[in-house]
Design a protein around this motif. Structure first.
Motif, mmCIF file in Angstrom:
data_model
loop_
_atom_site.group_PDB
_atom_site.id
_atom_site.type_symbol
_atom_site.label_atom_id
_atom_site.label_comp_id
_atom_site.label_asym_id
_atom_site.label_seq_id
_atom_site.Cartn_x
_atom_site.Cartn_y
_atom_site.Cartn_z
ATOM 1 N N LEU A 43 -38.779 6.206 14.957
ATOM 2 C CA LEU A 43 -39.039 7.497 14.308
ATOM 3 C C LEU A 43 -40.144 7.329 13.265
ATOM 4 C CD1 LEU A 43 -36.348 8.132 15.702
ATOM 5 C CD2 LEU A 43 -35.567 9.198 13.616
ATOM 6 N N LEU A 103 -38.098 13.529 24.007
ATOM 7 C CA LEU A 103 -36.897 13.924 23.287
ATOM 8 C C LEU A 103 -35.718 13.322 24.052
ATOM 9 C CD1 LEU A 103 -36.268 15.766 20.841
ATOM 10 C CD2 LEU A 103 -35.815 17.597 22.454
ATOM 11 N N LYS A 136 -30.383 15.138 19.472
ATOM 12 C CA LYS A 136 -31.510 14.616 20.254
ATOM 13 C C LYS A 136 -32.589 14.122 19.306
ATOM 14 C CE LYS A 136 -30.868 17.749 24.143
ATOM 15 N NZ LYS A 136 -30.715 16.841 25.279
ATOM 16 N N VAL A 137 -33.267 13.062 19.691
ATOM 17 C CA VAL A 137 -34.340 12.545 18.828
ATOM 18 C C VAL A 137 -35.620 12.331 19.618
ATOM 19 C CG1 VAL A 137 -32.911 11.378 17.117
ATOM 20 C CG2 VAL A 137 -33.588 10.144 19.135
ATOM 21 N N LEU A 138 -36.721 12.565 18.945
ATOM 22 C CA LEU A 138 -38.010 12.313 19.571
ATOM 23 C C LEU A 138 -38.378 10.860 19.305
ATOM 24 C CD1 LEU A 138 -40.696 14.845 19.988
ATOM 25 C CD2 LEU A 138 -41.392 12.493 19.666
ATOM 26 N N ASP A 195 -33.832 16.708 16.717
ATOM 27 C CA ASP A 195 -34.752 15.800 16.040
ATOM 28 C C ASP A 195 -34.819 16.074 14.535
ATOM 29 O OD1 ASP A 195 -36.468 13.618 16.047
ATOM 30 O OD2 ASP A 195 -38.253 14.869 16.220
ATOM 31 N N TYR A 236 -34.486 3.774 19.030
ATOM 32 C CA TYR A 236 -35.284 4.967 18.687
ATOM 33 C C TYR A 236 -36.273 4.641 17.564
ATOM 34 C CZ TYR A 236 -31.277 6.854 21.101
ATOM 35 O OH TYR A 236 -30.294 7.068 22.018
#
Ligand code: ATP
Ligand code: ZN
Length: 481
Positions: free
Chosen positions: A260, A18, A9-11, A369, A258
């Motif tokens: 980041l 998330l 999972k990524v923020l 994350d 995404y």
């Protein structure tokens, strides 16, 4: 015995949620990271961001993704031109000097970028990109020959940074008089006397800052890709502008799946930056602490949180590094010395499960994350466990799993490549063989019941920082940290 690998999972900065990590195409991750403007030495703040994205890439590769990592070099900019003027040298000299420093730093920190595109090698593509924006009605040419992006033609503007009001979008105020709106930004800057410039349909000029990343990322990664990264200072206006021009040009959404962003590396709470004059060049830090300590320290915080620089903290990570490395070495040695046994009693099973637990914790942290701080905490628990319980009761299965966990940890942190691959420098190998020999001699002495001499050898080796662990007739040695 085993565990299922957690879902990644990524923020996402866009939306600040998330999200499950799902690439556009199965198995392929395209990642673009904003690289340096080469007008000064690479500092620890830059290294923080580059090491963070290197670890993210390494973890994704560990999970089986094919990752393409592009990190640009901004080799034309006001800052470069000003620096060249100050020093009275050609701007290209500035670019070459600091690009060399940046590349050396990447290599020393074990950051392997796949492509390093430079702005000045992509002028033709930049002009083409801007032309399409003009044709589509998203950009306009000013009387001076500069070209601006008309922010009002992109309704999603402000979504990435969360800046809702147009008042907060104001930028490039020095050009207010020739822009339609105070928040429009330059795609192409008309040439000023004495500046490097290139021919274009709008007269001589040079690219604005934001356009380069839209052009180079799409050239090498396609018009939609998975990860776009950089330090949090880039969210506004740089990434907001990149997103606006790219989605306007390609008409596809999302341009980037995404977003980041790394937190700042700070000194006494202030961002480490050239303008604040509080920078520590990577070159200096490398000679003081070495690449492994630096990597371990830089990854000791989650990439989104701030990380404060202080010498004591680095000294602490230097000690931690030694402990982790010597434990990995010990695990390898115990593994070679321990007979495989395929029957485990309940107590042994419980020990094996402890190892699996820490290993799983490592993946859980990295999958959430890319939390390297928690991942490192899990590995430190495994280190303590090996040193206390496993070294006094070596179990082949547990050792195999512990070694695998260390290997996977190292694939991300890269702090023990020499140990894991077994390619230690020749002198280290020789020392290891000599210690093996002394330990064997001591074993022979013990067989002959010459305990006095055997104990003397143990004590003398102890003085040199080599501890012997006797298991019945067998002896394992380790270097103390
Ligand atoms: N203190 C810091 N902490 C984390 N990341 C940083 C820091 N300083 C710069 N970066 C990141 O490093 C990358 C290269 O930055 P860039 O060359 O634009 O730095 P810069 O803005 O010129 O540096 P400075 O802030 O020292 O003037 C960017 O992704 C930027 O966000
Ligand atoms: Zn960029």
């Amino acid at each position: 015995m085993g565990f299922e690998l957690p879902r990644i999972k990524v923020l996402n900065t866009l939306g600040r949620r998330l999200e499950d990590f799902e690439p556009f195409k199965p198995g392929l991750v395209r990642m673009y990271v904003c690289g340096p403007t080469v007008y000064d030495y690479t500092h620890l703040g830059h290294a923080r961001t580059y090491v963070a994205f290197d670890a993210i890439k390494r973890y994704l590769r560990l999970r089986g993704y094919n990752v393409i990592h592009v990190q640009n070099i901004t080799d034309i900019d006001d800052k470069i031109i000003n620096r060249a003027r100050e020093e009275g040298v050609d701007w290209r000299e500035i670019v070459e000097r600091y690009t060399r420093d940046y590349m050396e730093m990447l290599e020393k920190l074990k950051i392997n970028v796949d492509l390093h595109p430079r702005v000045t090698h992509h002028i033709k593509e930049i002009i083409e990109f801007i032309q399409v924006l003009i044709e589509k009605g998203h950009a306009y040419v000013s009387p001076s020959g500069s070209v601006y992006f008309d922010v009002t033609t992109y309704p999603e503007y402000g979504e990435l940074s969360g800046h809702k009001s147009p008042e907060a979008w104001r930028q490039e105020e020095e050009h207010l008089r020739e822009k339609k709106h105070p928040f429009d930004f330059a795609l192409w800057k008309a040439c000023k006397p004495g500046e490097p410039c290139w021919d274009s349909p709008w007269g001589k000029g040079r690219p604005g800052w934001h356009i380069e990343c839209s052009v180079m990322s799409s050239k090498y990664l396609g018009d939609q890709f998975e990860i776009h990264g950089g330090g949090q200072d880039l969210i506004f206006p740089h990434h907001e502008n990149e997103r606006a021009q790219s989605e306007a040009r390609f008409g596809k959404r999302p341009w980037v799946k995404y977003w980041l962003h790394t937190g700042y590396l700070t000194v006494r709470g202030e961002k480490m930056s050239k303008s604040l004059g509080n920078i520590i060049p990577v070159k200096e830090a490398l000679s003081k602490w070495g690449p492994e300590t630096l990597r371990l320290w830089l990854l000791s915080a989650h990439y989104r949180t701030p990380l404060d620089f202080n010498e004591e903290s680095l000294e602490q990570y230097k000690r931690q590094l030694k402990r982790i490395r010597s434990t990995i070495e010990l695990t390898g040695r115990l593994l070679r010395e321990t007979e495989p046994s395929y029957h485990l009693d309940d107590k042994e099973v419980a020990l094996v499960q402890r190892v699996l637990g820490y290993w799983h914790e490592f993946h859980k942290a990295m999958s959430n994350d890319f939390n390297t701080a928690k991942a490192l905490a899990a590995i430190n628990k495994l280190v303590s466990f090996v040193n206390s319980e496993l070294s006094s009761k070596p179990i082949y299965t547990a050792l195999t799993l512990a070694y695998r966990a260390f290997r996977e940890f190292n694939e991300v942190f890269a702090i023990a490549d020499d140990i894991i691959t077994g390619v230690a420098p020749a002198e280290v190998q020789l020392v290891d063989r000599l210690v093996d020999l002394i330990v064997e001699v001591r074993a022979k002495l013990r067989k002959r019941k010459d305990y006095e001499l055997a104990d003397w050898i143990r004590a003398e080796l102890g003085q040199l920082g080599i501890r012997l662990l006797d298991y019945g007739e067998k002896t394992v040695w380790r270097k103390e940290s």
